[in-house]
Design an enzyme around this catalytic site. Structure first.
Site, PDB file in Angstrom:
ATOM      1  N   SER B 139      65.782  29.238  14.611  1.00 26.68           N
ATOM      2  CA  SER B 139      64.381  29.037  14.951  1.00 26.68           C
ATOM      3  C   SER B 139      63.715  30.320  15.437  1.00 26.68           C
ATOM      4  CB  SER B 139      64.241  27.927  15.998  1.00 26.68           C
ATOM      5  OG  SER B 139      64.626  28.394  17.266  1.00 26.68           O
ATOM      6  N   LYS B 176      63.039  30.310  22.897  1.00 31.19           N
ATOM      7  CA  LYS B 176      61.660  30.237  22.386  1.00 31.19           C
ATOM      8  C   LYS B 176      60.816  31.309  23.050  1.00 31.19           C
ATOM      9  CE  LYS B 176      61.975  26.432  19.819  1.00 31.19           C
ATOM     10  NZ  LYS B 176      63.332  26.838  19.386  1.00 31.19           N
TER      11      LYS B 176
END
Lengths: 221, 221
Positions: B139, B176
DNA sequence: AATATAACTATACATTTGTATAGCATATAG
DNA sequence: CTATATGCTATACAAATGTATAGTTATATT
């Protein structure tokens, strides 16, 4: 096979000896610390500990090194967070960080070594690494190797198809993907801005030389 | 009496040998490094260096120790961070490599610690790191952090806009980019396949928690 | 000018040290 | 139950290693 309590005790004695003396113990030192009457008892433990990956040694005097695994065992229960390394001899490879790779070689000439970087063995994979380089430019950004990254390199003069290598082109070190072609080799960037470098091996002479394979990448954020 | 250039060169060779091998050199090792044809040349230097307070030794094999005075001399010309760790002076931290971050927390519970990894301080930047994690999934590929990479994390419960953080979402650790929004926070992947996670801080409760900032990335190839 | 220090070569020897041989007793795994 | 690993004792030998003897040359130092 798991480490036994006795082997763990020997490991701890080795560790403590290094802490106290700054140099590793002999078999006889360990025998004395453990109360053995024969150095063979100690060397038997060395053999077991080496087989299980807790120490490494060679046939020279006082050459035992503790591995990462050993420190893992010895430091258990220490802390949730990081803790500073005590005096010890973790099985770190101290990789020379090569500055400019000078013409005339050898690439690892002493004059080219700016500094040594302690690198845990687990950082360099199964085959280890021989030196480190700092990457200049973003020609390998497609392989997620960025400008400023430090790469660790296993010295080799040949490469397999598709490997990421460090090559010396006209005395400049470059990082590229290596491919064999009909006439020679191709050194390919993973950034479309940089065209592949095709080398007809007959023309190349000594102007192009593979110096190693990239085995690890490290980046500070 | 001051150290001579030649003695300084010998001192540096001793230092480098310890760096590279984790155990001290013999007189013959030093002789070879310096190009002497006799070990006596090396032991003469040992005597001088000991008299001047740069080393200490006894009559056992490989028992040379460098003194603080020696490190004072040798450090000259090295930057604070890049100075290589020597036996007993290792600038290393052992970071716990966190396995699965279990439900119920705390995230860094002892049971979650698989192993400790020795990491040189130069690998974790100015503020250091507190633990390491292995990345699962791609990701964050846009930020060149890949599946399987090891990241080093400085523990913190808050973050600045745009920083790459490790967060705990429903007891799962994710990497993230952190942004503040009007109503709460946004955790953004750098892979278009993964939509950003928007959290209204009032709704979130304890289900989302920042646990640290990513300070380094390491990858074996 | 004489003396001490530095910086070595060449050789030799004694000690330290790794390692081998031979054996014994106990625990553990298949 | 047998084979293998563990955990030692006792002794010996060869290689690695510290260190000594004897000397040379050059550079400081007094």
């Amino acid at each position: 096979m798991k480490i036994t309590d006795r082997q763990k005790a020997v490991l701890k004695k080795i560790h403590d000896f290094i802490i106290i003396n700054s140099y590793p113990p002999t078999a006889r030192d360990v025998a004395e610390m453990m109360g053995f009457s024969s150095p063979k008892a100690a060397t038997d433990h060395f053999t077991s500990l080496e087989k299980k990956g807790y120490i490494r040694k060679n046939s020279l005097a006082r050459s035992i090194k503790l591995t990462d695994k050993a420190f893992g065992i010895l430091k258990q229960g220490y802390s949730y967070f990081s803790f500073p390394a005590a005096a010890g001899h973790a099985a770190l490879s101290y990789l020379p960080l090569i500055g400019n790779i000078a013409a005339g070689n050898p690439a690892l000439a002493y004059e080219n070594i700016d500094e040594y970087i302690p690198v845990p063995e687990s950082f360099t994979g199964a085959y280890g690494a021989d030196f480190a380089l700092r990457v200049k430019g973003n020609s390998m950004i497609g392989d997620h190797i960025l400008n400023g990254d430090m790469i660790m390199v296993k010295a080799r003069s040949t490469a397999e198809n598709g490997e990421i290598v460090v090559a010396l082109i006209n005395d400049e070190a470059v990082v590229k993907r290596f491919y064999k072609t009909e006439n020679g080799i191709e050194l390919v960037s993973s950034n479309p801005d940089y065209p592949p470098i095709r080398i007809n091996i007959k023309d190349a002479g000594d102007s192009v030389k593979i110096i190693g394979r990239v085995v690890a990448v490290h980046r500070n954020i």
